[in-house]
Write a protein that holds these residues in place. Sequence first.
Motif, PDB file in Angstrom:
ATOM      1  N   UNK A   1       0.859  -0.971  -0.233  1.00 20.63           N
ATOM      2  CA  UNK A   1       0.257   0.140   0.166  1.00 20.63           C
ATOM      3  C   UNK A   1       0.860   1.089  -0.323  1.00 20.63           C
ATOM      4  N   UNK A   2       0.371   2.168  -0.779  1.00 21.92           N
ATOM      5  CA  UNK A   2      -1.175   2.785  -1.684  1.00 21.92           C
ATOM      6  C   UNK A   2      -1.106   1.616  -2.604  1.00 21.92           C
ATOM      7  N   UNK A   3      -0.170   1.473  -2.980  1.00 22.45           N
ATOM      8  CA  UNK A   3      -0.292   0.464  -4.752  1.00 22.45           C
ATOM      9  C   UNK A   3      -1.001  -0.483  -4.602  1.00 22.45           C
ATOM     10  N   UNK A   4      -1.579  -0.543  -5.143  1.00 22.70           N
ATOM     11  CA  UNK A   4      -3.308  -1.212  -5.510  1.00 22.70           C
ATOM     12  C   UNK A   4      -3.197  -2.847  -5.442  1.00 22.70           C
ATOM     13  N   UNK A   5      -1.757  -3.161  -5.904  1.00 24.23           N
ATOM     14  CA  UNK A   5      -1.932  -4.685  -5.989  1.00 24.23           C
ATOM     15  C   UNK A   5      -2.464  -5.032  -4.859  1.00 24.23           C
ATOM     16  N   UNK A   6      -2.630  -5.456  -3.501  1.00 18.72           N
ATOM     17  CA  UNK A   6      -2.886  -6.389  -2.698  1.00 18.72           C
ATOM     18  C   UNK A   6      -4.628  -5.782  -3.060  1.00 18.72           C
ATOM     19  N   UNK A   7      -4.614  -4.921  -3.000  1.00 15.96           N
ATOM     20  CA  UNK A   7      -6.306  -5.515  -2.784  1.00 15.96           C
ATOM     21  C   UNK A   7      -6.612  -6.018  -4.790  1.00 15.96           C
ATOM     22  N   UNK A   8      -6.096  -6.222  -5.364  1.00 13.05           N
ATOM     23  CA  UNK A   8      -6.452  -6.354  -6.605  1.00 13.05           C
ATOM     24  C   UNK A   8      -6.061  -8.235  -6.484  1.00 13.05           C
ATOM     25  N   UNK A   9      -5.172  -8.767  -5.861  1.00 15.44           N
ATOM     26  CA  UNK A   9      -5.230  -9.832  -5.228  1.00 15.44           C
ATOM     27  C   UNK A   9      -5.843 -10.748  -4.247  1.00 15.44           C
ATOM     28  N   UNK A  10      -6.433 -10.014  -4.001  1.00 16.39           N
ATOM     29  CA  UNK A  10      -7.440 -10.281  -2.906  1.00 16.39           C
ATOM     30  C   UNK A  10      -8.913 -10.364  -3.513  1.00 16.39           C
ATOM     31  N   UNK A  11      -9.061  -9.284  -4.401  1.00 13.49           N
ATOM     32  CA  UNK A  11     -10.883  -9.544  -4.861  1.00 13.49           C
ATOM     33  C   UNK A  11     -10.802 -10.590  -6.247  1.00 13.49           C
ATOM     34  N   UNK A  12      -9.044 -11.336  -7.134  1.00 12.06           N
ATOM     35  CA  UNK A  12      -9.089 -12.342  -7.171  1.00 12.06           C
ATOM     36  C   UNK A  12      -9.858 -13.529  -6.311  1.00 12.06           C
TER      37      UNK A  12
END
Length: 208
Positions: A134-145
Amino acid sequence: MDGLLLDSERIALSTFVESCRENNFEPDINIYNKCIGTTSYATREILLNGYGSDFPFEMISELWKKKYLNEVLNKPVPLKPGALSLLQHLEKEGMKKAVVTSTDYELAIRKLTNSQIVHFFDFVLGRDQVLQGKPNPEIYQTACRKLDEEPINCLALEDSDNGVLAAYGAGLTVIQVPDLVEPSAKVKGLGHRIVKSLIEATAMLDTR
């Protein structure tokens, strides 16, 4: 997790100040606050840039880590007000739930287990399980997948600006529950909901 579900940011702050003072350095808390919700690498950069080249980062960091872990590894971190009732509400509604944290996975699991809430979650996604924190969105994108859900159908509950920026950047709906630091003007401009506590957030979800 930290500052939203667990009242651990106060522990991090107090142990940081103690560590600085034991090394004869009086910290500017405004600089420290920029570290909240971000990675250990970013924290190092923020502190060195903010406090200057004379800041004894390595000595303070080592002592800080020791003091902090002594507080969170072997005893439960207190839950934030409303955390348990929120999780129980989401469980009753059959919602998928994940922890998306800037803390490394093993430590996150330990803290959630100690506080007896780890069983509420489908999975925990730690900082060390993605390339960008964070604040990069990668971790949330990964969680959604991992949840097998489109971001537009997901809600992120965050305390820090860095967390909000990560979730917003990934396309999630965001509710912010500020902890130690109020949202910046930039983050307020995103137009997301900002509430005072998880109790208020739960009431909002319940009325929906």
